[in-house]
Design a protein around this motif. Structure first.
Motif, PDB file in Angstrom:
ATOM      1  N   VAL A 394      -2.042   2.985  20.709  1.00  0.00           N
ATOM      2  CA  VAL A 394      -3.205   2.247  20.728  1.00  0.00           C
ATOM      3  C   VAL A 394      -4.502   3.309  19.715  1.00  0.00           C
ATOM      4  CG1 VAL A 394      -2.395   0.337  22.637  1.00  0.00           C
ATOM      5  CG2 VAL A 394      -3.821   3.038  23.489  1.00  0.00           C
ATOM      6  N   LEU A 395      -4.633   4.261  19.453  1.00  0.00           N
ATOM      7  CA  LEU A 395      -4.997   5.137  19.872  1.00  0.00           C
ATOM      8  C   LEU A 395      -5.449   5.660  18.030  1.00  0.00           C
ATOM      9  CD1 LEU A 395      -5.118   8.387  22.112  1.00  0.00           C
ATOM     10  CD2 LEU A 395      -6.840   5.972  22.756  1.00  0.00           C
ATOM     11  N   SER A 396      -4.145   5.524  17.273  1.00  0.00           N
ATOM     12  CA  SER A 396      -4.508   5.696  16.613  1.00  0.00           C
ATOM     13  C   SER A 396      -4.055   4.125  15.130  1.00  0.00           C
ATOM     14  CB  SER A 396      -3.098   6.682  15.985  1.00  0.00           C
ATOM     15  OG  SER A 396      -1.766   6.538  16.291  1.00  0.00           O
ATOM     16  N   ASP A 397      -3.130   3.746  15.358  1.00  0.00           N
ATOM     17  CA  ASP A 397      -3.054   2.094  15.061  1.00  0.00           C
ATOM     18  C   ASP A 397      -3.416   1.112  15.146  1.00  0.00           C
ATOM     19  OD1 ASP A 397      -0.615   3.282  13.338  1.00  0.00           O
ATOM     20  OD2 ASP A 397       0.491   3.935  15.765  1.00  0.00           O
ATOM     21  N   THR A 398      -3.118  -0.022  13.504  1.00  0.00           N
ATOM     22  CA  THR A 398      -4.047  -1.361  14.434  1.00  0.00           C
ATOM     23  C   THR A 398      -2.448  -2.112  14.565  1.00  0.00           C
ATOM     24  OG1 THR A 398      -3.495  -2.712  11.763  1.00  0.00           O
ATOM     25  CG2 THR A 398      -5.804  -0.706  12.392  1.00  0.00           C
ATOM     26  N   TYR A 399      -3.681  -3.445  15.208  1.00  0.00           N
ATOM     27  CA  TYR A 399      -2.464  -4.438  15.952  1.00  0.00           C
ATOM     28  C   TYR A 399      -1.377  -5.195  14.476  1.00  0.00           C
ATOM     29  CZ  TYR A 399      -0.754  -8.664  17.792  1.00  0.00           C
ATOM     30  OH  TYR A 399      -0.734 -10.174  18.163  1.00  0.00           O
ATOM     31  N   LYS A 400      -2.198  -5.340  13.420  1.00  0.00           N
ATOM     32  CA  LYS A 400      -0.932  -5.566  11.994  1.00  0.00           C
ATOM     33  C   LYS A 400      -0.604  -5.148  12.346  1.00  0.00           C
ATOM     34  CE  LYS A 400      -1.800  -7.539   7.684  1.00  0.00           C
ATOM     35  NZ  LYS A 400      -3.392  -7.670   6.904  1.00  0.00           N
ATOM     36  N   GLU A 401      -0.937  -3.313  12.310  1.00  0.00           N
ATOM     37  CA  GLU A 401       0.097  -1.572  11.947  1.00  0.00           C
ATOM     38  C   GLU A 401       1.375  -1.955  12.519  1.00  0.00           C
ATOM     39  OE1 GLU A 401      -2.727   0.857   9.661  1.00  0.00           O
ATOM     40  OE2 GLU A 401      -2.338   1.059  11.825  1.00  0.00           O
ATOM     41  N   ILE A 402       0.953  -2.306  14.023  1.00  0.00           N
ATOM     42  CA  ILE A 402       2.280  -2.555  14.982  1.00  0.00           C
ATOM     43  C   ILE A 402       3.252  -3.452  15.027  1.00  0.00           C
ATOM     44  CG2 ILE A 402       2.103  -3.042  17.217  1.00  0.00           C
ATOM     45  CD1 ILE A 402      -0.284  -0.800  17.690  1.00  0.00           C
ATOM     46  N   MET A 403       2.517  -4.681  14.808  1.00  0.00           N
ATOM     47  CA  MET A 403       3.502  -6.186  15.248  1.00  0.00           C
ATOM     48  C   MET A 403       4.351  -6.048  13.268  1.00  0.00           C
ATOM     49  SD  MET A 403       3.281  -6.790  17.911  1.00  0.00           S
ATOM     50  CE  MET A 403       3.877  -8.498  17.737  1.00  0.00           C
ATOM     51  N   LEU A 404       3.467  -5.197  12.241  1.00  0.00           N
ATOM     52  CA  LEU A 404       4.536  -5.818  10.988  1.00  0.00           C
ATOM     53  C   LEU A 404       5.623  -4.736  11.428  1.00  0.00           C
ATOM     54  CD1 LEU A 404       2.197  -7.550   8.721  1.00  0.00           C
ATOM     55  CD2 LEU A 404       3.927  -8.369  10.097  1.00  0.00           C
ATOM     56  N   SER A 405       5.126  -3.147  11.596  1.00  0.00           N
ATOM     57  CA  SER A 405       6.194  -2.404  11.790  1.00  0.00           C
ATOM     58  C   SER A 405       7.214  -2.484  11.450  1.00  0.00           C
ATOM     59  CB  SER A 405       5.804  -1.394  12.913  1.00  0.00           C
ATOM     60  OG  SER A 405       6.422  -1.630  13.701  1.00  0.00           O
ATOM     61  N   ASP A 406       7.995  -1.314  10.542  1.00  0.00           N
ATOM     62  CA  ASP A 406       9.637  -1.886  10.689  1.00  0.00           C
ATOM     63  C   ASP A 406      10.626  -1.730  11.620  1.00  0.00           C
ATOM     64  OD1 ASP A 406       9.747  -2.064   7.703  1.00  0.00           O
ATOM     65  OD2 ASP A 406       9.730   0.145   6.951  1.00  0.00           O
ATOM     66  N   ASN A 407       9.567  -0.931  12.281  1.00  0.00           N
ATOM     67  CA  ASN A 407      10.505  -0.717  13.373  1.00  0.00           C
ATOM     68  C   ASN A 407      10.907  -1.405  14.994  1.00  0.00           C
ATOM     69  OD1 ASN A 407      11.395   2.139  13.346  1.00  0.00           O
ATOM     70  ND2 ASN A 407       9.767   2.694  14.660  1.00  0.00           N
ATOM     71  N   LEU A 408       9.965  -2.700  14.395  1.00  0.00           N
ATOM     72  CA  LEU A 408      10.350  -4.535  15.030  1.00  0.00           C
ATOM     73  C   LEU A 408      10.431  -5.729  14.129  1.00  0.00           C
ATOM     74  CD1 LEU A 408       9.766  -6.258  17.240  1.00  0.00           C
ATOM     75  CD2 LEU A 408       6.857  -6.520  16.583  1.00  0.00           C
TER      76      LEU A 408
END
Ligand code: SF4
Length: 486
Positions: A394-408
């Motif tokens: 939460v301190l370094s990534d945006t919502y978009k980066e999180i929801m579009l991450s390869d790990n997901l």
């Protein structure tokens, strides 16, 4: 050379009687087959009738014909709206997808004053403050929660024991409520606590903000205290006292309980269920252990296999059916979740039984250090050193980066059951789930080899059991329909 005949071979003109719509089938008992279609409608056919059906020899005056037609297994000249209805049911089944993510779990601390050997979250001893969520992390996580498009937002406080960092819970609730003045979502809070630290001040705060309590109760005193050691050896006594106190302040229905099955529970399912009935709960979730955290280190997870757990589960379910037959409404929640998929067009939204998988879509986990995981199990796995499903921080990534991450996105895509080996041909696929985290944890692969998967063998046995019980006993069918609100 193609393995298949040309398309025209399979496509019979409607004038010839009927067309087959897509379905899977499997043998349920000698000469009897269960058929399911992509929206989870199911029906039973004798082998002879199934043979006639697939050879386009089933006559329209056969008793099975109308049921096959009304449940969208076949299409005839009179089925004008059948395909539209099937499309509508498919849309209903996937309606939660554009509405992701409703459940947001905050691990406000990993500290705990219990030392349960089956702990799946690898709790830390209660004096290690480095495992608490900081105010800054909490603020950023709340900001992230409201990026989700879901109209309903449930914030659940998890641990460790979350009441050890009650200060952070107060901050998160206040912050979420302020944001929601403009967001206008349906906002709900839950604290998952062992209740050992509950007190009047905490309960009054919960009452003011309509916060629900979810606790752990493994069964009778000796079993619960054996499973859940703490200083003083009084986990059970504190849980029972806490349930009564919480019900008194918050209301009876605002306090829930969950059990976990250990080796010591296996011969005692009746006593465990009776304990829940004595405490006037409306049901019980007979939960198996998951392969994470201390449950692996202490070998608690390996202490029993799927077959032994199923024996425990079916004995419990038979007993619950008898309780209902004697006139008391009491449900088993895992069966109810599956029955919702079998008997209604709706998806119950339970992460383990979702397809596409519920990771990230149904739930997100905000760990004490700000790391975001795709499910509760994913953060349990991370505490064991495997960060395969870490989506960002939460301190370094945006919502978009999180929801579009390869790990997901990778595990979501790879594990989609309609296109993975064995599941895509399985008659129980509409009732099942993808479970990439479980299969990665147990087999090192998000898809998993289903013949070796205890998730698969456990669920398949339960699907068969529920269908057979409904077939053999119309009273049980009516009872199950009531469980899912029909
Ligand atoms: S996991 Fe097993 S029961 Fe579930 S859909 Fe796949 S093959 Fe069928």
């Amino acid at each position: 050379m193609s393995k298949f005949q040309p398309l025209a071979y399979y496509e019979k003109p409607l004038e010839a009687g009927y067309k087959l719509l897509p379905f899977n089938f499997t043998e349920l008992a000698a000469d009897e087959y269960v058929l399911t279609n992509l929206v989870g409608e199911h029906l039973l056919l004798q082998r002879k009738t199934l043979n006639q059906l697939v050879r386009h020899q089933l006559h329209s005056n056969d008793p099975a014909f109308n049921e096959l037609k009304s449940k969208h297994f076949i299409l005839d000249k009179g089925s004008n709206v059948a395909l539209d209805l099937l499309a509508l049911k498919t849309r209903t089944k996937y309606q939660q997808l554009p509405e992701f993510t409703s459940l947001h779990m905050f691990v406000v601390t990993l500290r705990c004053e219990h030392s349960c050997p089956y702990c799946q979250v690898s709790r830390q001893s209660d004096d290690r403050l480095t495992f608490d969520m900081s105010p800054e992390t909490a603020e950023k996580a709340v900001e992230m929660v409201f990026k989700s498009p879901s109209k309903t937002i449930k914030i659940e406080f998890q641990g460790g024991e979350p009441l050890l960092n009650f200060e952070r819970i107060v901050q998160i609730v206040s912050s979420a409520l302020i944001r929601n003045e403009t967001e206008k979502r349906q906002l709900q809070f839950v604290i998952a606590t062992n209740l050992a630290l509950i007190n009047e001040e905490i309960l009054q705060f919960c009452k003011k903000h309509e916060i629900l309590i979810s606790t752990s109760l493994d069964g009778p005193a000796d079993l619960h205290n054996k499973n859940r050691p703490r200083p003083g050896g009084n986990s059970y006594e504190l849980a029972i006292k806490g349930i009564a106190q919480s019900r008194e302040v918050l209301g009876h229905d605002n306090v829930g309980a969950l059990m976990t099955t250990t080796l010591a529970s296996l011969p005692r399912v009746i006593e465990i269920i009776d304990q829940y009935r004595d405490l006037e709960f409306d049901g019980i979730f007979l939960r198996t252990l998951s392969p994470y955290g201390f449950a692996i280190k202490t070998k608690f997870f390996a202490a029993y296999n799927a077959e032994e757990w199923l024996k425990f589960y079916f004995q419990g379910l038979d007993y619950i059916i008898e309780i209902n037959k004697r006139g008391t409404h009491f449900v088993e929640y895992y069966a109810t979740t599956i029955l919702t998929k079998m008997l209604t067009p709706f998806s119950p939204g339970y992460v383990d039984l979702m397809n596409p998988s519920g990771i990230g879509i149904a739930a997100l986990i905000y760990n004490y250090d700000g790391d975001i995981y795709a499910s509760d199990e994913a953060r349990m796995l991370a505490e064991m050193g495997d960060k395969k499903f870490r989506l960002g921080n939460v301190l370094s990534d945006t919502y978009k980066e999180i929801m579009l991450s390869d790990n997901l996105l990778d595990p979501l895509e790879k594990s989609f059951t309609a296109s993975v080996p064995m599941c895509s041909d399985c008659a129980f696929e509409p009732f099942c789930g993808a479970e990439p985290v479980y299969h990665h944890a147990t087999q090192g692969d998000c898809v998993g080899r289903k013949p070796d998967s205890e998730f698969c063998s456990r669920n398949m046995a339960i699907f068969r059991f529920l269908i057979k019980r409904m077939k053999d006993d119309p009273e049980v069918k009516l009872m199950f329909q009531r469980w899912v609100g029909r």
